[in-house]
Design an enzyme around this catalytic site. Structure first.
Site, PDB file in Angstrom:
ATOM      1  N   TYR A  55       8.683 123.820 -26.609  1.00 32.52           N
ATOM      2  CA  TYR A  55       7.426 124.111 -26.136  1.00 32.52           C
ATOM      3  C   TYR A  55       6.282 123.271 -26.760  1.00 32.52           C
ATOM      4  O   TYR A  55       5.337 122.490 -26.143  1.00 32.52           O
ATOM      5  CB  TYR A  55       7.231 125.392 -26.675  1.00 32.52           C
ATOM      6  CG  TYR A  55       5.960 126.317 -25.727  1.00 32.52           C
ATOM      7  CD1 TYR A  55       5.224 125.782 -24.689  1.00 32.52           C
ATOM      8  CD2 TYR A  55       5.485 127.439 -26.229  1.00 32.52           C
ATOM      9  CE1 TYR A  55       4.357 126.153 -24.154  1.00 32.52           C
ATOM     10  CE2 TYR A  55       4.360 128.073 -25.536  1.00 32.52           C
ATOM     11  CZ  TYR A  55       3.793 127.435 -24.529  1.00 32.52           C
ATOM     12  OH  TYR A  55       2.848 128.056 -23.818  1.00 32.52           O
ATOM     13  N   GLU A 107       1.958 116.823 -22.657  1.00 32.05           N
ATOM     14  CA  GLU A 107       1.124 117.000 -21.769  1.00 32.05           C
ATOM     15  C   GLU A 107      -0.463 116.779 -22.060  1.00 32.05           C
ATOM     16  O   GLU A 107      -1.183 115.810 -21.586  1.00 32.05           O
ATOM     17  CB  GLU A 107       1.040 118.448 -21.278  1.00 32.05           C
ATOM     18  CG  GLU A 107       2.207 119.160 -20.732  1.00 32.05           C
ATOM     19  CD  GLU A 107       2.266 120.613 -20.798  1.00 32.05           C
ATOM     20  OE1 GLU A 107       0.921 121.242 -20.671  1.00 32.05           O
ATOM     21  OE2 GLU A 107       3.449 121.249 -20.287  1.00 32.05           O
TER      22      GLU A 107
END
Length: 143
Positions: free
Chosen positions: A65, A72
């Site tokens: 994660y 991102e």
């Protein structure tokens, strides 16, 4: 939604970022996550869920994660100069709708939104991990 946004609105739309290492970072994180997720769903539907897959589903996110989110954010950050220079997806005034939109500012706001959202989702998953895996451990104890 972030996957569609990152794939289309950032990586596809800003060709200059497609060769960034950050793209590889989030694609690898997403890929491993999806392999684990769909293996989990498949074995659950077959009523034959190996503990290793359950463990992977509720443990590997601890690394994957943050890895995906870092990729991102770094990709969006790398796209900013190109978006600013090109005016990509921006609408300037004056126009017949009396409306303006600055995609560059929007991307910055998206990046800022990760600050409250990421910890909330991450700690939710940690809570789920504790609940699911501790429950599994209780059933594995010999009586």
């Amino acid at each position: 939604m972030s996957r569609v946004f990152l794939t289309w609105a950032v990586t596809h739309s800003v060709k200059e970022v497609q060769s960034e290492d950050s793209v590889l970072l989030f694609v690898v994180a997403w890929t491993i996550t999806e392999i684990i997720r769909y293996s989990f769903y498949t074995f659950s539907l077959l009523n034959h869920l190996p503990y290793l897959i359950k463990w992977a589903r509720y443990t590997l996110f601890i690394v994957l994660y943050p890895m995906g989110v870092s990729g991102e954010l770094l990709t969006i950050y790398a796209a900013l100069p190109f978006v600013r220079q090109s005016g990509l997806y921006s609408i300037s005034l004056p126009n017949k709708y009396n409306f303006s939109f600055d995609y560059y500012t929007f991307l910055i706001l998206v990046m800022i939104s990760y600050i409250p959202i990421f910890p909330q989702l991450y700690f939710h998953m940690l809570h789920q991990r504790r609940k699911v895996l501790s429950h599994s451990e209780e059933h594995k104890k010999p009586e």
